[in-house]
Design a protein around this motif. Sequence first.
Motif, mmCIF file in Angstrom:
data_model
loop_
_atom_site.group_PDB
_atom_site.id
_atom_site.type_symbol
_atom_site.label_atom_id
_atom_site.label_comp_id
_atom_site.label_asym_id
_atom_site.label_seq_id
_atom_site.Cartn_x
_atom_site.Cartn_y
_atom_site.Cartn_z
ATOM 1 N N SER A 126 0.742 -1.015 0.001
ATOM 2 C CA SER A 126 0.110 -0.067 0.146
ATOM 3 C C SER A 126 0.876 1.277 0.007
ATOM 4 C CB SER A 126 -1.074 0.267 1.227
ATOM 5 O OG SER A 126 -1.677 -0.957 1.100
ATOM 6 N N LEU A 127 1.976 1.185 0.805
ATOM 7 C CA LEU A 127 2.850 2.394 0.965
ATOM 8 C C LEU A 127 3.458 2.721 -0.334
ATOM 9 C CD1 LEU A 127 4.266 2.088 4.545
ATOM 10 C CD2 LEU A 127 2.752 3.887 3.696
ATOM 11 N N LEU B 230 0.966 4.250 -2.610
ATOM 12 C CA LEU B 230 0.856 5.555 -2.510
ATOM 13 C C LEU B 230 2.080 6.576 -2.788
ATOM 14 C CD1 LEU B 230 -0.770 7.812 -0.513
ATOM 15 C CD2 LEU B 230 0.750 7.262 1.188
ATOM 16 N N LEU C 252 1.599 9.578 -5.076
ATOM 17 C CA LEU C 252 2.111 10.965 -4.777
ATOM 18 C C LEU C 252 2.929 11.653 -5.632
ATOM 19 C CD1 LEU C 252 2.971 10.355 -0.981
ATOM 20 C CD2 LEU C 252 1.167 11.925 -1.851
ATOM 21 N N ALA D 60 1.003 12.275 -9.165
ATOM 22 C CA ALA D 60 0.059 13.409 -8.904
ATOM 23 C C ALA D 60 1.036 14.639 -8.817
ATOM 24 C CB ALA D 60 -0.526 13.319 -7.560
ATOM 25 N N LEU E 100 -0.777 17.115 -1.135
ATOM 26 C CA LEU E 100 -0.049 16.012 -1.345
ATOM 27 C C LEU E 100 0.757 15.862 -0.110
ATOM 28 C CD1 LEU E 100 0.991 16.155 -4.968
ATOM 29 C CD2 LEU E 100 -0.914 14.663 -4.118
ATOM 30 N N LEU F 246 -1.076 14.797 2.755
ATOM 31 C CA LEU F 246 -1.664 13.539 2.796
ATOM 32 C C LEU F 246 -0.674 12.612 3.078
ATOM 33 C CD1 LEU F 246 -3.587 13.142 -0.597
ATOM 34 C CD2 LEU F 246 -4.569 12.543 1.665
ATOM 35 N N ALA F 247 0.538 12.988 2.899
ATOM 36 C CA ALA F 247 1.807 12.084 3.159
ATOM 37 C C ALA F 247 2.128 12.089 4.824
ATOM 38 C CB ALA F 247 3.084 12.338 2.448
ATOM 39 N N VAL G 151 -0.879 10.295 6.626
ATOM 40 C CA VAL G 151 -0.846 8.734 6.492
ATOM 41 C C VAL G 151 0.343 8.324 7.391
ATOM 42 C CG1 VAL G 151 -0.193 6.940 4.918
ATOM 43 C CG2 VAL G 151 -1.670 8.621 4.124
ATOM 44 N N ILE H 146 -5.188 3.479 2.534
ATOM 45 C CA ILE H 146 -3.995 4.058 1.849
ATOM 46 C C ILE H 146 -4.019 3.575 0.381
ATOM 47 C CG2 ILE H 146 -1.502 3.942 1.903
ATOM 48 C CD1 ILE H 146 -1.211 2.950 4.427
#
Lengths: 389, 208
Positions: free
Chosen positions: A11-12, A15, A19, A22, B131, B134-135, B138, B152
Amino acid sequence: MTHSPSSLRWSLTLLIVGLVAAGLHSRGTIENRFATATVVDAPKKESAIALFLPIEMPRSTPSAHASSAAFMPDGSLLVAWFGGTREGADDVAIQMARVKDGRVQDSWISLTCQQLEGLTHRVIRTLGNPVVWVDANGLVRLHVVSVSYGGWAGSSVNQLLSEDGGKSWSSARKLILSPLLNLSTLVRNQPVTMEDGTLGLPAYHELLHKWGMWVRVTTEGRVLQCERMPSNVGELLQPAVVAISASDAVAVLRNTNTAQPVIGRSATADGGQTWELMAPLDIPNPNASVCMIRLLDGSLLIAANPLASGRNVLQLFRSRDSGASWTASRTIERSEIGGEFSYPSFAQSADGMIYLSYTGQRKVIRLCAFNTAWIDAGDNEKAAMESAQ
Amino acid sequence: MNTNAIYGLVAQGVIVAMVIRFAREIFGRKGLARFGMELWIPAAIVLIVPIAGISIAQHLRGLWGDPSIVTFLLLLLYVVRPSSLPSRPRLSTCVLVSLFVMLPLFLPLFLMTPSMPVDLYSIGWHPTWILIALAVIVAISISLRTITPQWINFIAIALIAYSGGVMESDNLWDYLVDPGLLFTIAFLALEGVMARLRGRTLKSNLNT
C-alpha cells in the motif's frame, strides 16, 4: 488495528507512486501575463467621419437574450445568443449569426440542449449566456451555461470547440469550478487571451453568495486556476475584464446590492493571480450586466444601464486613464420605464469599428456598429452643451 | 466517448447497484437475488435504457455529478466484495474524513463571505500542499495504527486517477472527497451497527 506488514508495504509503495504521479501531473507554474494588443494612436483604416450603423438581426424565437460577439479571421462578426420560447425553457438553444459588410449573411441554431447532452453525456434542461471567442486560426471556442436540474443557481459552464465557424461542436468539457456538486458557476463576458495561449475567463458564482471568478483555462478546457474576486460594496457578479498591460487588468462588475446600486470594480497587478477590490465606479447599476472593451487607441469603453433601477437606458462611458475615471458618452437606447436594452457585448474590428450587440425587450438581439469618431462627436456635443449652460 | 464520461456513467451504475444491495440487506434475498443477478441487471439498465432520449445514468449524472474516486472505490467494494470493507469505520476515521470533506467543500459556500480570501478548494488546482498533508497524515496514522492498508490504497488510486485525468475535474479535492463520501462513511458505520445487532440476535437465539 492489525494488518500484515506485506500488505502495508504494498500500500505504501502504491501511495508513493500516487504521490509522485500526482506531483508530476500538477507541477509547473502558470504564466500570469496578459497578451495585450499594441495601442495605436489612430487605426490607419478608421474613418475620421462619425459612423453609426444599426444592423438588423434575425428574429427566430419569441425570446432572445445575452448576446456575445467576436470577429472571425475573415473580418466577419460572429454573434451568439440564447433564444427559445422563454428564458429557462427546454427549447432554448444557442443561436448564431454571421455579419459582414453591415448585413447578416447567415443565421442558424448552433447548439441545442440535446446536442450538448450528447457531447457531455448528461441531461441538459436549458442553456444560457453563450460567450464566443475566436482564435487567429478561426477556431471558435464557446463557453456556455447549462442547467441539468433546478434554475440558474444549479448551472455550470461548458467549453466547446468549433472548427466550422460555430456550425458544429466537439471537444465539449464541463468546467468543474465549484466544490459542492459544481453548482452555480456561470459566464457572461468574454475571455482574455494570456501570453501563454491559455484563456482568462471571467466567471461568477451566485448560489447563496455572489462573487466574480477568474478562471484560467486551456484551449482544451483544462482548468488551471480559479480565483475569487473580492467584494464588499455588495454582491458583485458577471465581471468584464480588460488587460491594460501584461500584468495589469481592470474588471467591472454587475452589482446586485440595491442599497448601493453602482458598478463594482476590481483590479489585478499580477496577471490575475490576485484581485483587489477597488472603489466602485460612479455609474449607477440596476443589477444589470455591464460590458467593457479596450479600444485600439488604449481608451476603455463601457456599455451599461446607468440607472438605479430599470434597464430602459443603454449608454456608453469612456475612460482615458485605464479605468480610474469615467465620463458619460453616447446614449445607444432610451425608452420609457419598463423597456429593456440590456446585456451588452462589445467587439472591435481591425479597422477600428466597434460593434455592440445587446438584448432588446428580451425579444430580439440588436446590433449596431460605430467608430470612435462618432463617440468623440457625441462627447464634443455634450461638452459644448454643458459649457453653454 | 472519453474517459471522463465512461468513469461518470459507470459510477452511476455502481451507485444504483449499491442502493439495491443495501435494500437487499434490509429486505432480504428475494427473486433474482438467488441467482446473484440483482445488482448488475439494474445497474446495466441504468447505463443503457434511455428515458426521454438519454440513459438513466445521464440523468443521474446531471443530478448529482460524478462521485470522487474514493467514494467510487468504497461503493464498488461494497457491491462486489463487501467482506473486504472495513465493517465499521472508527470514530477517528469519520472525524478525519468529515474534516477533509467539510473544510474544502462546504465551508467556502456556506460560511465564508465573498470578501473572505481563504478558499481551500482552490488549493486543489495546485495541490502540492495537499500531497504533503496527505503524506504526513498517512505517516502519523500508520504510527498510531489508525489507518488500514485499504484506506491507503484508496488514496493512492485516487492520486493515480488524478494524474491520469480520469475525472472531468482538474481539482485534486474532487478525486479525494465529495459530499457523497460523508453519506458513504455514515452508511458504512450504520451497516456495521446493523451487522453487530444481527450478530447479537443470532447469539441470543443460539443461547435460548
